[in-house]
Write an enzyme that holds these catalytic residues in place. Sequence first.
Site, PDB file in Angstrom:
ATOM      1  N   GLU A 114      14.655  -0.813  -0.989  1.00  0.00           N
ATOM      2  CA  GLU A 114      14.135  -1.919  -0.178  1.00  0.00           C
ATOM      3  C   GLU A 114      15.168  -3.035  -0.071  1.00  0.00           C
ATOM      4  O   GLU A 114      15.961  -3.252  -0.999  1.00  0.00           O
ATOM      5  CB  GLU A 114      12.846  -2.453  -0.835  1.00  0.00           C
ATOM      6  CG  GLU A 114      12.141  -3.507   0.008  1.00  0.00           C
ATOM      7  CD  GLU A 114      10.808  -3.964  -0.582  1.00  0.00           C
ATOM      8  OE1 GLU A 114      10.470  -3.533  -1.707  1.00  0.00           O
ATOM      9  OE2 GLU A 114      10.119  -4.758   0.081  1.00  0.00           O
TER      10      GLU A 114
ATOM     11  N   ARG B 187      -3.119   8.279   4.830  1.00  0.00           N
ATOM     12  CA  ARG B 187      -2.861   7.062   5.606  1.00  0.00           C
ATOM     13  C   ARG B 187      -3.095   7.208   7.109  1.00  0.00           C
ATOM     14  O   ARG B 187      -3.114   6.200   7.812  1.00  0.00           O
ATOM     15  CB  ARG B 187      -1.432   6.560   5.321  1.00  0.00           C
ATOM     16  CG  ARG B 187      -1.168   6.240   3.852  1.00  0.00           C
ATOM     17  CD  ARG B 187      -2.144   5.205   3.292  1.00  0.00           C
ATOM     18  NE  ARG B 187      -1.849   4.909   1.888  1.00  0.00           N
ATOM     19  CZ  ARG B 187      -2.497   4.004   1.168  1.00  0.00           C
ATOM     20  NH1 ARG B 187      -3.498   3.320   1.703  1.00  0.00           N
ATOM     21  NH2 ARG B 187      -2.188   3.789  -0.092  1.00  0.00           N
TER      22      ARG B 187
ATOM     23  N   ASP C  81       9.816  14.461   0.554  1.00  0.00           N
ATOM     24  CA  ASP C  81       9.767  15.856   1.009  1.00  0.00           C
ATOM     25  C   ASP C  81       8.483  16.084   1.806  1.00  0.00           C
ATOM     26  O   ASP C  81       7.537  15.276   1.757  1.00  0.00           O
ATOM     27  CB  ASP C  81       9.933  16.843  -0.164  1.00  0.00           C
ATOM     28  CG  ASP C  81       8.779  16.798  -1.134  1.00  0.00           C
ATOM     29  OD1 ASP C  81       7.622  16.989  -0.702  1.00  0.00           O
ATOM     30  OD2 ASP C  81       9.018  16.587  -2.347  1.00  0.00           O
ATOM     31  N   LEU C  82       8.473  17.200   2.525  1.00  0.00           N
ATOM     32  CA  LEU C  82       7.378  17.454   3.462  1.00  0.00           C
ATOM     33  C   LEU C  82       6.022  17.577   2.758  1.00  0.00           C
ATOM     34  O   LEU C  82       5.009  17.114   3.281  1.00  0.00           O
ATOM     35  CB  LEU C  82       7.688  18.718   4.278  1.00  0.00           C
ATOM     36  CG  LEU C  82       6.664  19.112   5.325  1.00  0.00           C
ATOM     37  CD1 LEU C  82       6.462  18.017   6.364  1.00  0.00           C
ATOM     38  CD2 LEU C  82       7.086  20.413   6.020  1.00  0.00           C
ATOM     39  N   HIS C  83       5.997  18.196   1.599  1.00  0.00           N
ATOM     40  CA  HIS C  83       4.730  18.340   0.879  1.00  0.00           C
ATOM     41  C   HIS C  83       4.118  16.963   0.593  1.00  0.00           C
ATOM     42  O   HIS C  83       2.946  16.703   0.901  1.00  0.00           O
ATOM     43  CB  HIS C  83       4.969  19.117  -0.425  1.00  0.00           C
ATOM     44  CG  HIS C  83       3.855  19.008  -1.409  1.00  0.00           C
ATOM     45  ND1 HIS C  83       2.542  19.288  -1.082  1.00  0.00           N
ATOM     46  CD2 HIS C  83       3.836  18.633  -2.713  1.00  0.00           C
ATOM     47  CE1 HIS C  83       1.775  19.090  -2.141  1.00  0.00           C
ATOM     48  NE2 HIS C  83       2.536  18.686  -3.141  1.00  0.00           N
TER      49      HIS C  83
ATOM     50  N   GLN D 153       0.852  -1.201   0.000  1.00  0.00           N
ATOM     51  CA  GLN D 153       0.000   0.000   0.000  1.00  0.00           C
ATOM     52  C   GLN D 153       0.886   1.249   0.000  1.00  0.00           C
ATOM     53  O   GLN D 153       0.625   2.222  -0.699  1.00  0.00           O
ATOM     54  CB  GLN D 153      -0.898   0.016   1.239  1.00  0.00           C
ATOM     55  CG  GLN D 153      -1.900  -1.111   1.258  1.00  0.00           C
ATOM     56  CD  GLN D 153      -2.835  -1.050   2.469  1.00  0.00           C
ATOM     57  OE1 GLN D 153      -2.522  -0.437   3.475  1.00  0.00           O
ATOM     58  NE2 GLN D 153      -3.971  -1.697   2.358  1.00  0.00           N
TER      59      GLN D 153
ATOM     60  N   ARG E 273      16.333 -11.181  -3.033  1.00  0.00           N
ATOM     61  CA  ARG E 273      17.133 -11.956  -3.996  1.00  0.00           C
ATOM     62  C   ARG E 273      18.542 -12.088  -3.437  1.00  0.00           C
ATOM     63  O   ARG E 273      19.223 -13.076  -3.652  1.00  0.00           O
ATOM     64  CB  ARG E 273      17.214 -11.226  -5.333  1.00  0.00           C
ATOM     65  CG  ARG E 273      15.883 -11.023  -5.993  1.00  0.00           C
ATOM     66  CD  ARG E 273      16.059 -10.225  -7.263  1.00  0.00           C
ATOM     67  NE  ARG E 273      16.701 -11.014  -8.310  1.00  0.00           N
ATOM     68  CZ  ARG E 273      17.191 -10.499  -9.439  1.00  0.00           C
ATOM     69  NH1 ARG E 273      17.120  -9.191  -9.659  1.00  0.00           N
ATOM     70  NH2 ARG E 273      17.752 -11.256 -10.333  1.00  0.00           N
TER      71      ARG E 273
ATOM     72  N   ARG F 100       4.055   7.525  -4.936  1.00  0.00           N
ATOM     73  CA  ARG F 100       5.169   7.515  -5.889  1.00  0.00           C
ATOM     74  C   ARG F 100       6.163   8.628  -5.695  1.00  0.00           C
ATOM     75  O   ARG F 100       7.268   8.565  -6.207  1.00  0.00           O
ATOM     76  CB  ARG F 100       4.591   7.585  -7.321  1.00  0.00           C
ATOM     77  CG  ARG F 100       3.757   6.390  -7.670  1.00  0.00           C
ATOM     78  CD  ARG F 100       2.792   6.682  -8.797  1.00  0.00           C
ATOM     79  NE  ARG F 100       1.708   7.564  -8.339  1.00  0.00           N
ATOM     80  CZ  ARG F 100       0.755   8.049  -9.121  1.00  0.00           C
ATOM     81  NH1 ARG F 100       0.757   7.739 -10.392  1.00  0.00           N
ATOM     82  NH2 ARG F 100      -0.184   8.837  -8.636  1.00  0.00           N
TER      83      ARG F 100
HETATM   84  C1  LIG Z   1      -8.090   4.314   1.734  1.00  0.00           C
HETATM   85  C2  LIG Z   1      -7.399   3.999   0.441  1.00  0.00           C
HETATM   86  C3  LIG Z   1      -7.847   2.961  -0.352  1.00  0.00           C
HETATM   87  C4  LIG Z   1      -7.193   2.658  -1.562  1.00  0.00           C
HETATM   88  N1  LIG Z   1      -7.653   1.617  -2.335  1.00  0.00           N
HETATM   89  C5  LIG Z   1      -7.020   1.293  -3.469  1.00  0.00           C
HETATM   90  C6  LIG Z   1      -7.468   0.198  -4.297  1.00  0.00           C
HETATM   91  O1  LIG Z   1      -8.428  -0.471  -3.975  1.00  0.00           O
HETATM   92  N2  LIG Z   1      -6.776  -0.085  -5.412  1.00  0.00           N
HETATM   93  C7  LIG Z   1      -5.690   0.645  -5.800  1.00  0.00           C
HETATM   94  O2  LIG Z   1      -5.101   0.345  -6.829  1.00  0.00           O
HETATM   95  N3  LIG Z   1      -5.243   1.694  -5.056  1.00  0.00           N
HETATM   96  C8  LIG Z   1      -5.878   2.021  -3.914  1.00  0.00           C
HETATM   97  N4  LIG Z   1      -5.409   3.073  -3.163  1.00  0.00           N
HETATM   98  C9  LIG Z   1      -4.222   3.803  -3.598  1.00  0.00           C
HETATM   99  C10 LIG Z   1      -4.598   5.167  -4.199  1.00  0.00           C
HETATM  100  O3  LIG Z   1      -5.400   5.008  -5.364  1.00  0.00           O
HETATM  101  C11 LIG Z   1      -3.324   5.961  -4.540  1.00  0.00           C
HETATM  102  O4  LIG Z   1      -2.571   5.234  -5.480  1.00  0.00           O
HETATM  103  C12 LIG Z   1      -2.467   6.217  -3.338  1.00  0.00           C
HETATM  104  O5  LIG Z   1      -3.234   6.718  -2.266  1.00  0.00           O
HETATM  105  C13 LIG Z   1      -1.356   7.197  -3.682  1.00  0.00           C
HETATM  106  O6  LIG Z   1      -1.925   8.447  -3.879  1.00  0.00           O
HETATM  107  P1  LIG Z   1      -1.296   9.524  -4.869  1.00  0.00           P
HETATM  108  O7  LIG Z   1      -1.227   8.959  -6.250  1.00  0.00           O
HETATM  109  O8  LIG Z   1      -2.043  10.784  -4.679  1.00  0.00           O
HETATM  110  O9  LIG Z   1       0.172   9.672  -4.207  1.00  0.00           O
HETATM  111  P2  LIG Z   1       1.598   9.846  -4.897  1.00  0.00           P
HETATM  112  O10 LIG Z   1       1.888   8.717  -5.810  1.00  0.00           O
HETATM  113  O11 LIG Z   1       2.577  10.078  -3.784  1.00  0.00           O
HETATM  114  O12 LIG Z   1       1.475  11.122  -5.706  1.00  0.00           O
HETATM  115  C14 LIG Z   1       1.351  12.401  -5.061  1.00  0.00           C
HETATM  116  C15 LIG Z   1       0.732  13.331  -6.068  1.00  0.00           C
HETATM  117  O13 LIG Z   1       1.640  13.483  -7.169  1.00  0.00           O
HETATM  118  C16 LIG Z   1       0.919  13.561  -8.382  1.00  0.00           C
HETATM  119  N5  LIG Z   1       1.298  12.448  -9.249  1.00  0.00           N
HETATM  120  C17 LIG Z   1       2.113  11.392  -8.935  1.00  0.00           C
HETATM  121  N6  LIG Z   1       2.268  10.585  -9.980  1.00  0.00           N
HETATM  122  C18 LIG Z   1       1.520  11.102 -10.972  1.00  0.00           C
HETATM  123  C19 LIG Z   1       1.249  10.706 -12.295  1.00  0.00           C
HETATM  124  N7  LIG Z   1       1.763   9.630 -12.843  1.00  0.00           N
HETATM  125  N8  LIG Z   1       0.424  11.470 -13.029  1.00  0.00           N
HETATM  126  C20 LIG Z   1      -0.119  12.602 -12.516  1.00  0.00           C
HETATM  127  N9  LIG Z   1       0.087  13.040 -11.269  1.00  0.00           N
HETATM  128  C21 LIG Z   1       0.898  12.292 -10.502  1.00  0.00           C
HETATM  129  C22 LIG Z   1      -0.557  13.534  -8.008  1.00  0.00           C
HETATM  130  O14 LIG Z   1      -1.005  14.856  -7.819  1.00  0.00           O
HETATM  131  C23 LIG Z   1      -0.558  12.829  -6.689  1.00  0.00           C
HETATM  132  O15 LIG Z   1      -1.674  13.125  -5.878  1.00  0.00           O
HETATM  133  C24 LIG Z   1      -6.055   3.406  -1.957  1.00  0.00           C
HETATM  134  C25 LIG Z   1      -5.605   4.441  -1.146  1.00  0.00           C
HETATM  135  C26 LIG Z   1      -6.249   4.752   0.036  1.00  0.00           C
HETATM  136  C27 LIG Z   1      -5.722   5.875   0.891  1.00  0.00           C
END
Ligand SMILES: Cc1cc2nc3c(=O)[nH]c(=O)nc-3n(C[C@H](O)[C@H](O)[C@H](O)COP(=O)(O)OP(=O)(O)OC[C@H]3O[C@@H](n4cnc5c(N)ncnc54)[C@H](O)[C@@H]3O)c2cc1C
Length: 304
Positions: free
Chosen positions: A120, A219, A208-210, A109, A124, A114
Amino acid sequence: MELTTEQRQELKDVQDIRATTRRPVVAELEAAMHTPIPVLDHGFVRVVDYMGDDAAIVQAARISYGKGTKKVSEDRGLIRYLVKNRHTTPLEMCEIKLHVKMPIFVARQWVRHRMASINEVSARYSELDREFYFPDPAVMGLQDTKNRQGRTGEVGDQVATKILGDMRSQCDAAYDRYKVFLDDGLARELARMVLPLNVYTQWYWKIDLHNLLHFLSLRMDSHAQHEIRVFANVIGDLVAKWVPTAWEAFQDFRFQATTLSRQEIEYVRGHLTGAWQLPGAEVTLTPKEQEELMKKLGLSKPGS
Ligand SMILES: Cc1cc2nc3c(=O)[nH]c(=O)nc-3n(C[C@H](O)[C@H](O)[C@H](O)COP(=O)(O)OP(=O)(O)OC[C@H]3O[C@@H](n4cnc5c(N)ncnc54)[C@H](O)[C@@H]3O)c2cc1C
Protein backbone atom coordinates in the site's frame (compact mmCIF):
# COMPACT_ATOMS: atom_id res chain seq x y z
CA MET A 1 -10.52 9.61 -11.66
CA GLU A 2 -7.90 12.15 -12.70
CA LEU A 3 -4.35 11.14 -13.55
CA THR A 4 -1.41 13.51 -13.74
CA THR A 5 0.44 14.00 -17.05
CA GLU A 6 3.34 12.03 -15.57
CA GLN A 7 1.08 9.10 -14.58
CA ARG A 8 -0.49 9.12 -18.03
CA GLN A 9 2.95 8.96 -19.65
CA GLU A 10 3.97 6.08 -17.33
CA LEU A 11 0.86 4.16 -18.36
CA LYS A 12 1.51 4.82 -22.05
CA ASP A 13 5.07 3.55 -21.67
CA VAL A 14 3.93 0.23 -20.17
CA GLN A 15 1.04 -0.07 -22.63
CA ASP A 16 3.53 0.27 -25.50
CA ILE A 17 5.66 -2.67 -24.31
CA ARG A 18 5.68 -5.60 -26.76
CA ALA A 19 7.47 -8.83 -25.93
CA THR A 20 7.80 -12.32 -27.28
CA THR A 21 7.28 -14.89 -24.58
CA ARG A 22 6.83 -18.59 -23.95
CA ARG A 23 4.34 -17.84 -21.22
CA PRO A 24 0.60 -18.25 -21.84
CA VAL A 25 -0.98 -15.04 -23.00
CA VAL A 26 -4.69 -14.19 -22.89
CA ALA A 27 -5.42 -11.70 -25.67
CA GLU A 28 -8.50 -10.21 -23.99
CA LEU A 29 -6.70 -9.56 -20.72
CA GLU A 30 -3.61 -8.27 -22.53
CA ALA A 31 -5.85 -5.69 -24.17
CA ALA A 32 -7.13 -4.62 -20.74
CA MET A 33 -3.70 -4.45 -19.10
CA HIS A 34 -2.46 -1.12 -17.78
CA THR A 35 -5.73 0.61 -18.50
CA PRO A 36 -7.22 1.93 -15.26
CA ILE A 37 -10.91 1.06 -15.08
CA PRO A 38 -12.72 3.81 -13.18
CA VAL A 39 -14.61 2.75 -10.04
CA LEU A 40 -16.50 5.15 -7.73
CA ASP A 41 -15.56 8.82 -8.09
CA HIS A 42 -11.74 8.67 -7.96
CA GLY A 43 -10.93 4.95 -7.76
CA PHE A 44 -9.78 2.45 -10.33
CA VAL A 45 -8.66 -1.11 -10.96
CA ARG A 46 -5.74 -1.72 -13.30
CA VAL A 47 -4.27 -5.08 -14.33
CA VAL A 48 -0.50 -4.89 -13.86
CA ASP A 49 0.42 -8.51 -14.52
CA TYR A 50 -0.95 -12.04 -14.55
CA MET A 51 0.27 -15.61 -14.77
CA GLY A 52 -1.55 -18.56 -16.29
CA ASP A 53 -4.85 -19.06 -18.07
CA ASP A 54 -7.57 -21.73 -18.27
CA ALA A 55 -5.03 -24.09 -19.83
CA ALA A 56 -2.63 -23.62 -16.91
CA ILE A 57 -5.32 -25.02 -14.59
CA VAL A 58 -5.69 -28.08 -16.79
CA GLN A 59 -1.91 -28.40 -17.16
CA ALA A 60 -1.43 -28.45 -13.36
CA ALA A 61 -4.33 -30.84 -12.80
CA ARG A 62 -2.84 -33.28 -15.33
CA ILE A 63 0.76 -32.73 -14.10
CA SER A 64 1.59 -32.31 -17.75
CA TYR A 65 5.02 -32.08 -19.38
CA GLY A 66 3.63 -29.82 -22.08
CA LYS A 67 0.60 -27.61 -22.33
CA GLY A 68 -1.61 -30.28 -20.81
CA THR A 69 -4.68 -29.41 -22.83
CA LYS A 70 -6.73 -31.90 -24.84
CA LYS A 71 -9.99 -31.24 -26.62
CA VAL A 72 -11.73 -28.00 -25.58
CA SER A 73 -14.71 -30.01 -24.32
CA GLU A 74 -12.46 -32.26 -22.19
CA ASP A 75 -10.60 -29.29 -20.73
CA ARG A 76 -13.87 -27.58 -19.92
CA GLY A 77 -15.17 -30.75 -18.30
CA LEU A 78 -12.05 -31.03 -16.17
CA ILE A 79 -12.19 -27.42 -14.98
CA ARG A 80 -15.86 -27.81 -14.14
CA TYR A 81 -15.10 -31.01 -12.24
CA LEU A 82 -12.36 -29.26 -10.25
CA VAL A 83 -14.49 -26.27 -9.32
CA LYS A 84 -17.56 -28.39 -8.57
CA ASN A 85 -15.62 -30.70 -6.29
CA ARG A 86 -13.54 -27.97 -4.69
CA HIS A 87 -10.30 -29.44 -5.94
CA THR A 88 -8.86 -25.97 -5.84
CA THR A 89 -5.06 -26.21 -5.92
CA PRO A 90 -4.85 -26.22 -9.75
CA LEU A 91 -6.60 -22.83 -9.64
CA GLU A 92 -3.82 -21.52 -7.43
CA MET A 93 -1.46 -21.88 -10.41
CA CYS A 94 -3.00 -18.73 -11.90
CA GLU A 95 -2.19 -15.38 -10.34
CA ILE A 96 -3.06 -11.77 -11.03
CA LYS A 97 -1.56 -8.49 -9.87
CA LEU A 98 -3.81 -5.46 -9.71
CA HIS A 99 -3.25 -1.81 -8.93
CA VAL A 100 -6.31 -0.58 -7.06
CA LYS A 101 -7.26 2.82 -5.76
CA MET A 102 -10.09 2.90 -3.25
CA PRO A 103 -11.36 4.81 -0.19
CA ILE A 104 -9.74 3.73 3.09
CA PHE A 105 -13.00 2.28 4.46
CA VAL A 106 -13.17 -0.02 1.41
CA ALA A 107 -9.51 -0.97 1.85
CA ARG A 108 -10.26 -1.85 5.43
CA GLN A 109 -12.84 -4.45 4.35
CA TRP A 110 -10.63 -5.63 1.50
CA VAL A 111 -7.59 -6.20 3.69
CA ARG A 112 -9.48 -8.84 5.67
CA HIS A 113 -8.82 -11.18 2.75
CA ARG A 114 -5.52 -12.46 4.05
CA MET A 115 -4.53 -14.80 1.27
CA ALA A 116 -3.13 -12.05 -0.94
CA SER A 117 0.02 -9.93 -1.09
CA ILE A 118 -0.40 -6.21 -0.63
CA ASN A 119 1.82 -3.20 -0.94
CA GLU A 120 0.00 0.00 0.00
CA VAL A 121 1.04 3.60 -0.58
CA SER A 122 2.66 4.95 2.58
CA ALA A 123 1.03 8.03 4.08
CA ARG A 124 4.14 8.22 6.29
CA TYR A 125 6.30 8.64 3.20
CA SER A 126 4.02 10.54 0.81
CA GLU A 127 1.48 13.30 1.24
CA LEU A 128 -2.06 12.13 0.49
CA ASP A 129 -4.04 13.91 -2.23
CA ARG A 130 -7.21 15.86 -1.54
CA GLU A 131 -9.37 13.05 -2.87
CA PHE A 132 -12.43 11.90 -0.98
CA TYR A 133 -15.20 9.51 -1.90
CA PHE A 134 -18.66 11.04 -1.96
CA PRO A 135 -21.51 8.66 -2.73
CA ASP A 136 -23.88 9.17 -5.61
CA PRO A 137 -27.30 10.24 -4.21
CA ALA A 138 -28.81 7.12 -5.83
CA VAL A 139 -26.85 4.87 -3.44
CA MET A 140 -27.38 6.99 -0.35
CA GLY A 141 -29.68 4.57 1.47
CA LEU A 142 -31.32 4.70 4.86
CA GLN A 143 -30.17 2.52 7.73
CA ASP A 144 -31.80 -0.88 7.28
CA THR A 145 -33.59 -1.87 10.46
CA LYS A 146 -33.69 -5.61 9.63
CA ASN A 147 -30.17 -6.04 8.28
CA ARG A 148 -28.19 -4.01 10.75
CA GLN A 149 -25.15 -4.05 8.47
CA GLY A 150 -26.94 -2.64 5.47
CA ARG A 151 -28.85 0.17 3.86
CA THR A 152 -32.22 0.26 2.19
CA GLY A 153 -34.14 2.67 -0.05
CA GLU A 154 -32.86 6.18 -0.63
CA VAL A 155 -32.58 9.15 1.69
CA GLY A 156 -34.08 11.30 -1.09
CA ASP A 157 -32.63 14.11 -3.17
CA GLN A 158 -33.10 16.92 -0.67
CA VAL A 159 -31.52 15.09 2.26
CA ALA A 160 -28.77 13.71 -0.01
CA THR A 161 -27.85 17.22 -1.19
CA LYS A 162 -27.67 18.49 2.39
CA ILE A 163 -25.60 15.51 3.61
CA LEU A 164 -23.23 15.70 0.65
CA GLY A 165 -22.70 19.41 1.26
CA ASP A 166 -21.91 18.70 4.92
CA MET A 167 -19.61 15.82 4.00
CA ARG A 168 -17.68 17.98 1.54
CA SER A 169 -17.14 20.83 3.98
CA GLN A 170 -16.14 18.39 6.74
CA CYS A 171 -13.58 16.70 4.46
CA ASP A 172 -12.25 20.01 3.16
CA ALA A 173 -11.78 21.26 6.70
CA ALA A 174 -9.98 18.03 7.65
CA TYR A 175 -7.70 18.27 4.62
CA ASP A 176 -6.98 21.97 5.26
CA ARG A 177 -6.03 21.06 8.82
CA TYR A 178 -3.82 18.21 7.53
CA LYS A 179 -1.99 20.73 5.30
CA VAL A 180 -1.57 23.17 8.19
CA PHE A 181 -0.04 20.41 10.30
CA LEU A 182 2.36 19.53 7.46
CA ASP A 183 3.28 23.20 7.03
CA ASP A 184 3.92 23.31 10.78
CA GLY A 185 6.49 20.58 10.18
CA LEU A 186 4.51 17.77 11.84
CA ALA A 187 5.49 14.31 10.58
CA ARG A 188 3.16 12.99 7.85
CA GLU A 189 2.55 9.85 9.93
CA LEU A 190 0.90 12.02 12.60
CA ALA A 191 -0.71 14.70 10.44
CA ARG A 192 -2.76 12.06 8.60
CA MET A 193 -4.64 11.26 11.81
CA VAL A 194 -7.17 13.99 11.06
CA LEU A 195 -8.14 12.59 7.65
CA PRO A 196 -11.47 10.78 7.37
CA LEU A 197 -12.13 7.20 6.21
CA ASN A 198 -13.31 8.28 2.76
CA VAL A 199 -9.88 9.57 1.73
CA TYR A 200 -8.40 7.50 -1.09
CA THR A 201 -5.52 5.07 -0.74
CA GLN A 202 -3.99 2.72 -3.30
CA TRP A 203 -2.16 -0.55 -3.40
CA TYR A 204 -0.76 -3.33 -5.49
CA TRP A 205 -2.68 -6.54 -4.78
CA LYS A 206 -1.53 -9.95 -5.94
CA ILE A 207 -3.67 -13.02 -5.44
CA ASP A 208 -4.12 -16.48 -6.91
CA LEU A 209 -7.29 -17.47 -8.71
CA HIS A 210 -8.58 -19.77 -5.97
CA ASN A 211 -8.44 -17.05 -3.33
CA LEU A 212 -9.63 -14.42 -5.79
CA LEU A 213 -12.79 -16.42 -6.48
CA HIS A 214 -13.31 -16.71 -2.73
CA PHE A 215 -12.95 -12.93 -2.43
CA LEU A 216 -15.37 -12.40 -5.32
CA SER A 217 -17.93 -14.84 -3.94
CA LEU A 218 -18.07 -12.74 -0.76
CA ARG A 219 -17.67 -9.27 -2.19
CA MET A 220 -19.82 -9.53 -5.33
CA ASP A 221 -22.59 -10.88 -3.13
CA SER A 222 -25.59 -8.65 -2.47
CA HIS A 223 -24.70 -8.65 1.25
CA ALA A 224 -21.38 -6.92 0.58
CA GLN A 225 -21.29 -3.15 0.92
CA HIS A 226 -22.00 -1.38 -2.37
CA GLU A 227 -18.66 0.44 -2.35
CA ILE A 228 -16.57 -2.76 -2.30
CA ARG A 229 -19.03 -4.64 -4.50
CA VAL A 230 -18.47 -2.26 -7.40
CA PHE A 231 -14.74 -3.02 -7.26
CA ALA A 232 -15.43 -6.76 -7.03
CA ASN A 233 -17.74 -6.57 -10.07
CA VAL A 234 -15.04 -4.88 -12.15
CA ILE A 235 -12.52 -7.53 -11.09
CA GLY A 236 -15.09 -10.22 -11.89
CA ASP A 237 -15.37 -8.86 -15.44
CA LEU A 238 -11.59 -9.06 -15.77
CA VAL A 239 -11.55 -12.66 -14.49
CA ALA A 240 -14.21 -13.56 -17.07
CA LYS A 241 -11.82 -12.32 -19.78
CA TRP A 242 -8.78 -13.98 -18.22
CA VAL A 243 -10.09 -17.50 -17.48
CA PRO A 244 -13.53 -17.76 -19.14
CA THR A 245 -13.97 -21.48 -18.49
CA ALA A 246 -13.07 -21.27 -14.80
CA TRP A 247 -15.32 -18.22 -14.52
CA GLU A 248 -18.25 -20.08 -16.04
CA ALA A 249 -17.68 -22.97 -13.61
CA PHE A 250 -17.45 -20.52 -10.70
CA GLN A 251 -20.77 -18.97 -11.72
CA ASP A 252 -22.44 -22.37 -12.06
CA PHE A 253 -21.09 -24.16 -8.99
CA ARG A 254 -20.28 -21.36 -6.58
CA PHE A 255 -21.61 -17.91 -7.18
CA GLN A 256 -25.06 -18.71 -8.53
CA ALA A 257 -25.29 -21.97 -6.63
CA THR A 258 -26.44 -22.30 -3.05
CA THR A 259 -26.04 -24.67 -0.12
CA LEU A 260 -28.94 -26.12 1.78
CA SER A 261 -28.86 -26.97 5.47
CA ARG A 262 -29.82 -30.50 6.55
CA GLN A 263 -33.20 -29.16 7.70
CA GLU A 264 -33.77 -27.41 4.37
CA ILE A 265 -32.92 -30.58 2.45
CA GLU A 266 -35.41 -32.55 4.56
CA TYR A 267 -38.02 -29.85 4.04
CA VAL A 268 -37.55 -29.79 0.24
CA ARG A 269 -37.38 -33.60 0.06
CA GLY A 270 -40.53 -33.84 2.14
CA HIS A 271 -42.36 -31.47 -0.18
CA LEU A 272 -41.12 -33.15 -3.34
CA THR A 273 -42.04 -36.65 -2.21
CA GLY A 274 -45.19 -35.72 -0.32
CA ALA A 275 -43.66 -37.33 2.80
CA TRP A 276 -44.41 -34.24 4.87
CA GLN A 277 -48.09 -35.11 4.56
CA LEU A 278 -47.56 -38.30 6.61
CA PRO A 279 -48.35 -37.87 10.30
CA GLY A 280 -45.23 -37.14 12.32
CA ALA A 281 -43.05 -36.90 9.21
CA GLU A 282 -43.30 -33.19 8.67
CA VAL A 283 -40.10 -31.26 9.14
CA THR A 284 -40.77 -27.76 10.29
CA LEU A 285 -38.83 -24.68 9.44
CA THR A 286 -39.61 -21.42 11.17
CA PRO A 287 -41.31 -18.82 8.94
CA LYS A 288 -37.98 -16.93 8.77
CA GLU A 289 -36.15 -20.12 7.74
CA GLN A 290 -38.81 -20.81 5.12
CA GLU A 291 -38.35 -17.31 3.77
CA GLU A 292 -34.58 -17.84 3.59
CA LEU A 293 -35.08 -21.10 1.72
CA MET A 294 -37.46 -19.45 -0.76
CA LYS A 295 -34.87 -16.74 -1.35
CA LYS A 296 -32.19 -19.36 -1.98
CA LEU A 297 -34.44 -21.03 -4.53
CA GLY A 298 -35.32 -17.71 -6.15
CA LEU A 299 -38.97 -18.03 -5.13
CA SER A 300 -41.16 -15.53 -3.35
CA LYS A 301 -43.32 -16.38 -0.37
CA PRO A 302 -46.81 -17.53 -1.42
CA GLY A 303 -49.22 -14.66 -1.14
CA SER A 304 -46.52 -11.97 -1.08
C1 LIG B 1 -20.82 -9.28 4.13
C2 LIG B 1 -19.65 -9.35 5.07
C3 LIG B 1 -19.74 -8.80 6.33
C4 LIG B 1 -18.64 -8.85 7.21
N1 LIG B 1 -18.75 -8.30 8.46
C5 LIG B 1 -17.70 -8.31 9.29
C6 LIG B 1 -17.77 -7.72 10.61
O1 LIG B 1 -18.79 -7.18 10.99
N2 LIG B 1 -16.68 -7.75 11.39
C7 LIG B 1 -15.52 -8.34 10.99
O2 LIG B 1 -14.56 -8.35 11.74
N3 LIG B 1 -15.41 -8.92 9.76
C8 LIG B 1 -16.46 -8.91 8.92
N4 LIG B 1 -16.34 -9.49 7.68
C9 LIG B 1 -15.06 -10.08 7.28
C10 LIG B 1 -15.12 -11.61 7.33
O3 LIG B 1 -15.36 -12.07 8.66
C11 LIG B 1 -13.81 -12.21 6.80
O4 LIG B 1 -12.74 -11.76 7.60
C12 LIG B 1 -13.54 -11.82 5.38
O5 LIG B 1 -14.68 -12.01 4.57
C13 LIG B 1 -12.37 -12.62 4.82
O6 LIG B 1 -12.78 -13.93 4.67
P1 LIG B 1 -11.76 -15.16 4.79
O7 LIG B 1 -11.13 -15.16 6.14
O8 LIG B 1 -12.50 -16.37 4.37
O9 LIG B 1 -10.71 -14.75 3.62
P2 LIG B 1 -9.13 -14.89 3.58
O10 LIG B 1 -8.50 -14.16 4.71
O11 LIG B 1 -8.71 -14.49 2.20
O12 LIG B 1 -8.87 -16.38 3.75
C14 LIG B 1 -9.23 -17.31 2.72
C15 LIG B 1 -9.35 -18.66 3.39
O13 LIG B 1 -8.06 -19.03 3.88
C16 LIG B 1 -8.19 -19.70 5.12
N5 LIG B 1 -7.50 -18.95 6.17
C17 LIG B 1 -6.92 -17.72 6.05
N6 LIG B 1 -6.35 -17.35 7.20
C18 LIG B 1 -6.60 -18.34 8.07
C19 LIG B 1 -6.29 -18.54 9.43
N7 LIG B 1 -5.61 -17.67 10.15
N8 LIG B 1 -6.71 -19.67 10.02
C20 LIG B 1 -7.40 -20.61 9.32
N9 LIG B 1 -7.73 -20.49 8.03
C21 LIG B 1 -7.34 -19.36 7.41
C22 LIG B 1 -9.69 -19.83 5.38
O14 LIG B 1 -10.15 -21.04 4.83
C23 LIG B 1 -10.26 -18.69 4.60
O15 LIG B 1 -11.61 -18.87 4.22
C24 LIG B 1 -17.43 -9.46 6.79
C25 LIG B 1 -17.34 -10.00 5.51
C26 LIG B 1 -18.42 -9.96 4.65
C27 LIG B 1 -18.28 -10.55 3.27
